[in-house]
Design a protein around this motif. Sequence first.
Motif, PDB file in Angstrom:
ATOM      1  N   ILE A  67       2.914  17.983  22.910  1.00 46.68           N
ATOM      2  CA  ILE A  67       2.522  19.308  23.569  1.00 46.68           C
ATOM      3  C   ILE A  67       2.519  20.278  22.223  1.00 46.68           C
ATOM      4  O   ILE A  67       3.317  20.773  21.921  1.00 46.68           O
ATOM      5  CB  ILE A  67       3.641  19.681  24.422  1.00 46.68           C
ATOM      6  N   ILE A  68       1.261  20.398  21.807  1.00 50.84           N
ATOM      7  CA  ILE A  68       1.022  21.166  20.408  1.00 50.84           C
ATOM      8  C   ILE A  68       0.735  22.609  20.896  1.00 50.84           C
ATOM      9  O   ILE A  68       0.863  23.450  19.922  1.00 50.84           O
ATOM     10  CB  ILE A  68      -0.215  20.572  19.742  1.00 50.84           C
ATOM     11  N   ASP A  69       0.538  23.154  21.878  1.00 51.53           N
ATOM     12  CA  ASP A  69       0.373  24.536  22.225  1.00 51.53           C
ATOM     13  C   ASP A  69       1.953  25.024  22.570  1.00 51.53           C
ATOM     14  O   ASP A  69       2.275  24.517  23.711  1.00 51.53           O
ATOM     15  CB  ASP A  69      -0.839  24.837  23.152  1.00 51.53           C
ATOM     16  N   PHE A  70       2.206  26.304  22.028  1.00 57.77           N
ATOM     17  CA  PHE A  70       3.557  26.614  22.744  1.00 57.77           C
ATOM     18  C   PHE A  70       3.451  27.062  24.046  1.00 57.77           C
ATOM     19  O   PHE A  70       4.539  27.058  24.863  1.00 57.77           O
ATOM     20  CB  PHE A  70       3.810  28.055  21.964  1.00 57.77           C
ATOM     21  N   ASP A  71       2.362  27.670  24.660  1.00 59.27           N
ATOM     22  CA  ASP A  71       2.212  28.004  25.954  1.00 59.27           C
ATOM     23  C   ASP A  71       2.194  26.929  26.994  1.00 59.27           C
ATOM     24  O   ASP A  71       2.774  27.093  27.952  1.00 59.27           O
ATOM     25  CB  ASP A  71       0.915  28.987  26.146  1.00 59.27           C
ATOM     26  N   ASP A  72       1.507  25.920  26.339  1.00 59.73           N
ATOM     27  CA  ASP A  72       1.806  24.312  27.291  1.00 59.73           C
ATOM     28  C   ASP A  72       3.205  24.132  27.391  1.00 59.73           C
ATOM     29  O   ASP A  72       3.583  23.648  28.310  1.00 59.73           O
ATOM     30  CB  ASP A  72       0.876  23.553  26.579  1.00 59.73           C
ATOM     31  N   LEU A  73       3.990  24.324  26.401  1.00 66.30           N
ATOM     32  CA  LEU A  73       5.487  23.819  26.313  1.00 66.30           C
ATOM     33  C   LEU A  73       6.048  24.640  27.285  1.00 66.30           C
ATOM     34  O   LEU A  73       6.808  24.025  28.221  1.00 66.30           O
ATOM     35  CB  LEU A  73       6.028  23.809  24.808  1.00 66.30           C
TER      36      LEU A  73
END
Length: 253
Positions: free
Chosen positions: A113-119
């Motif tokens: 999960i490379i996008d913080f918001d996706d995390l």
Amino acid sequence: MDIYRDFARVYDIFMEDVPYSMWCRQITDILKADKINSGIVADLGCGTGELTRRLSSSGYDMIGIDSSYEMLDIALNKDPGKDILYLCQDIREFELYGTCAAIVSRCDTLNYIIDFDDLVKVFKLVNNYLDPNAPFIFDCNSIYKYEHILSDNTFAQSRDEGSFIWENYYDKKRHINNSSLTFFIKEDINSKILYTKSEEVHIQRAYSLDELKNAANEAGLLWRDAYDADDFGTIKEDTQRYLICLYENGKKS
């Protein structure tokens, strides 16, 4: 380029040293300490089901979730009679019919999960599908591992069934690791032994403990414990993999 397609065919061969049994013991020790001896447990990024099967044998009603049809197909064919529900879903959008006694995720799934918001989105879904005060147990490769173990290094393995070359490039500013995997898979075609070449590119992000704490806080999860995943001890400067326990702490609208 899709990942875990051709790699799925040889994944268990080249990952034979992964300590699934130890990971299972770590998880069950945490669950039993919380008096969770049974119930539904979801395994995010379950892959070929090695950990899922072990947790099932430990008495939990398992749901395995993965975005790779190929990996799940292998998992399904390992124990056709085993009562495990496998779902092909992206963990950023997974859906369940009810809540779980626990949710787990191992083998650096969350580093994908490379996008913080996706995390944060994943953590919010986890919080939504956990029973009250139930744990989310997951691991994450550390920044140290990407910078000092993987960064700009090439690894190779060879087996009777095939071989692979694993090349890494790590962007220290963005904390992004690119892994180029080249496989040569043994095939019997018209009674001739041939080797089929396949390639995949895997992209992962290294998260600091503070970033993981911030994501947990935004999602409404309670941060409880963090360990060195290799020895279940205190996190050190050279810890390569974190094992983290978060807990449901009320649903967020």
